[in-house]
Design a protein around this motif. Structure first.
Motif, mmCIF file in Angstrom:
data_model
loop_
_atom_site.group_PDB
_atom_site.id
_atom_site.type_symbol
_atom_site.label_atom_id
_atom_site.label_comp_id
_atom_site.label_asym_id
_atom_site.label_seq_id
_atom_site.Cartn_x
_atom_site.Cartn_y
_atom_site.Cartn_z
ATOM 1 N N ARG A 139 22.792 2.051 -0.468
ATOM 2 C CA ARG A 139 23.488 2.309 -1.546
ATOM 3 C C ARG A 139 24.940 1.538 -1.903
ATOM 4 N NH1 ARG A 139 23.718 7.204 -6.322
ATOM 5 N NH2 ARG A 139 24.377 6.302 -8.013
ATOM 6 N N GLU A 140 25.599 2.426 -0.971
ATOM 7 C CA GLU A 140 27.119 1.794 -0.718
ATOM 8 C C GLU A 140 27.178 0.016 -0.400
ATOM 9 O OE1 GLU A 140 29.403 3.544 -2.421
ATOM 10 O OE2 GLU A 140 28.005 5.288 -3.178
ATOM 11 N N VAL A 191 21.908 7.490 0.798
ATOM 12 C CA VAL A 191 22.824 6.662 0.968
ATOM 13 C C VAL A 191 24.486 5.808 1.039
ATOM 14 C CG1 VAL A 191 25.873 7.821 0.213
ATOM 15 C CG2 VAL A 191 23.745 9.391 0.140
#
Length: 552
Positions: free
Chosen positions: A248-249, A245
């Protein structure tokens, strides 16, 4: 190059050791796992889950509020608050827990005053609510720093464009600023969440049943190696998901942080000026996190230290023997600095080797990809809790010792500093690699090609060309690893040699025994060491802001 790859694989070995614990699962292990699913695992999942969810929400709220206030508005005291908001990064959550436990105890001034207003009122900070409070106000700088950078680089201009279109201030914040900062906030929240899951000091001190305390209890109290490995692997799965996560951010942040944007007239957009009551509101939004996450805990610890010093003076006057003396404190400082220095030196050597190996232009594609994969696996260590790394080291050692009783591998890693340094390398090599790689990006590959054309080998290029250009990055890497080692608790607790305590370990042990006055000095020492990188980050941000202002 083969040696560098083997070293990187050696650093990643504890991660593989935790995952490999499932390969030997037999009928007895399955029965034990079933019992855990019926007894302790639901409690670990529930406590860790609620802690993760609420800390994430709190970090996002506090980080977003402080970043929006300091990035998109002008008000008196903004410059001071902008760097003061980073101070809680120097305060480990477990140190903050010791301070607030003394401050909010039942017989303390706060609860006594509250009972005077509302008789019968009683609360205990040592619980899930107190842990959430501590994590939010010590970890919010991760979200604040990333969101502030995202908003400062482009948010000002987009907010100005929305204002010129007649959009009200509240709508500009909700529909422009916060969506722009969302990737940065999520990345910062993921980092804070990984720190929360990795924590042992707060959970153990408050008596919470989290995965980290479960790992420690399973190994050290119940002597159940398989259960410790299973808990560690579940926690490792959570961390891997969070890493995905966060990356990805971070990739999305690249599209949200475009530099150099200005209006058509070439002038920088001017920030709205806050006046009157809005200035007080801005100070409340930005000042309260600093007060709760740094100022108040430091003042409480200083008060405890003053009381302890007074007691020592009184004891010396009447001839009593004090439990706390300067020689023991110097021993803890020496152990912390010794471990920190050794780990920092080893980490920068390893990081330099990994970065140099990946920089080599004559590597075959297959070997390059393998080296990159192993390096990424080794870099996962920073996101993995110290307790998981310790189990990943101890589990293979236990297997080797059981199969080969005459082997001395277990003694070498558990009865000396080698095991602790190894755990620190697994945990913090990624910090050094990131710093060294950022330094290498400023050295054009053409420099290496010119040196090779003049007949220089790789070792000569690294020593005479790279080292003078990388000294700032290497110094930064060494400093960051050193500070992280001084603050590290769970890995040190599990792997330190007998009768070898660090500042973090002794502060935890003294606080656990309710000797908070004695724990104040080592706790404040940890905070003082942690201030060094915070001041460096503040200096770097101020320098960047001055350069941007000069370029305008």
């Amino acid at each position: 190059m083969h040696i560098i790859g083997l070293l990187a694989l050696f650093i990643a070995l504890p991660i593989l050791g935790v995952l490999g614990a499932w390969t030997g699962l037999d009928a007895a292990g399955i029965d034990a796992l079933q019992q855990q699913l019926e007894t302790v695992l639901p409690g670990y999942l529930a406590t860790s889950g609620w802690l993760a969810l609420l800390v994430t929400l709190g970090v996002i709220v506090v980080g977003a509020g402080t970043a929006v206030t300091t990035s998109l508005f002008e008000f008196r005291g903004k410059r001071f608050l902008s760097w003061a908001l980073l101070l809680p990064m120097a305060m480990p959550a477990y140190v903050c827990a010791y301070a607030y436990t003394d401050f909010l105890q039942y017989a303390g001034p706060v609860q006594t005053a509250l009972r005077g207003w509302m008789p019968g009122l009683r609360f205990d900070v040592r619980g899930l609510t107190g842990a959430i409070f501590l994590f939010v106000f010590t970890l919010y700088p991760y979200a604040y720093l990333l969101a502030r950078n995202a908003l400062s680089e482009r948010g000002v201009h987009l907010m100005e464009a929305a204002r010129m279109l007649g959009t009200p201030l509240r709508s500009r914040i909700w529909r422009v600023a916060l969506p722009l900062a969302r990737p940065a906030l999520m990345a910062g929240a993921a980092l804070a969440l990984m720190e929360t899951l990795a924590d042992y000091g707060v959970s153990a001190y408050f008596g919470l049943t989290t995965f980290t305390t479960g790992i420690y209890k399973a190994w050290m109290v119940m002597d159940d190696r398989l259960a410790a490995a299973q808990y560690a692997s579940v926690l490792l799965l959570f961390v891997a998901l969070l890493l995905w996560v966060e990356r990805r951010e971070q990739q999305r942040m690249r599209f949200a942080t475009v530099r150099g944007y200005r209006g058509d007239d070439g002038a920088e957009a001017r920030l709205p000026q806050l006046r009157g009551g809005r200035v007080l509101l801005a100070w409340l939004v930005c000042g309260l996190p600093v007060l709760l996450g740094f100022v108040l805990p430091v003042l409480i610890l200083l008060k405890l230290l003053t009381g302890e010093m007074s007691y020592l003076s009184s004891a010396a006057e009447v001839g009593e023997t004090a439990l706390f003396d300067g020689a023991r404190y110097l021993g803890w400082v020496w152990n912390s600095f010794r471990f920190g220095g050794m780990a920092a030196l080893a980490a920068i050597v390893l990081a330099l080797g990994l970065s140099l190996a990946q920089r080599a232009g004559d590597l075959p594609r297959t070997r390059r990809r393998m080296l990159q994969a192993v390096t990424r696996l080794a870099a996962m260590g920073y996101a993995i809790p110290g307790s998981v790394i310790a189990i990943g080291i101890l589990l293979p050692l236990a297997w080797v010792q059981a199969r080969f009783p005459a082997s001395s591998a277990g003694v070498l890693l558990t009865a000396s500093s080698a095991g602790v340094i190894y755990a620190y390398l697994v945990r913090f090599t990624a910090v050094a690699v990131q710093s060294v790689e950022s330094g290498y990006t400023r050295i054009p590959p053409s420099f290496d090609e010119a040196a090779r054309m003049l007949g220089s080998g790789r070792a000569r290029i690294a020593w005479l060309l790279h080292m003078p250009l990388l000294w700032r990055s290497l110094a930064t890497a060494a400093l960051m690893v050193f500070v992280d080692v001084v603050k590290e608790l769970p890995a040190t607790l599990l792997l330190r040699p007998f009768n070898t305590d660090t500042l973090a370990v002794i502060a935890h042990n003294l606080a656990r025994d309710e000797r908070l006055g004695e724990a104040a000095l080592p706790a404040l020492s940890i905070v003082a060491v942690g201030l060094i990188p915070v001041l460096l980050v503040t200096r770097a941000l101020d320098g960047r802001n001055r350069r941007q202002s000069a370029g305008a």
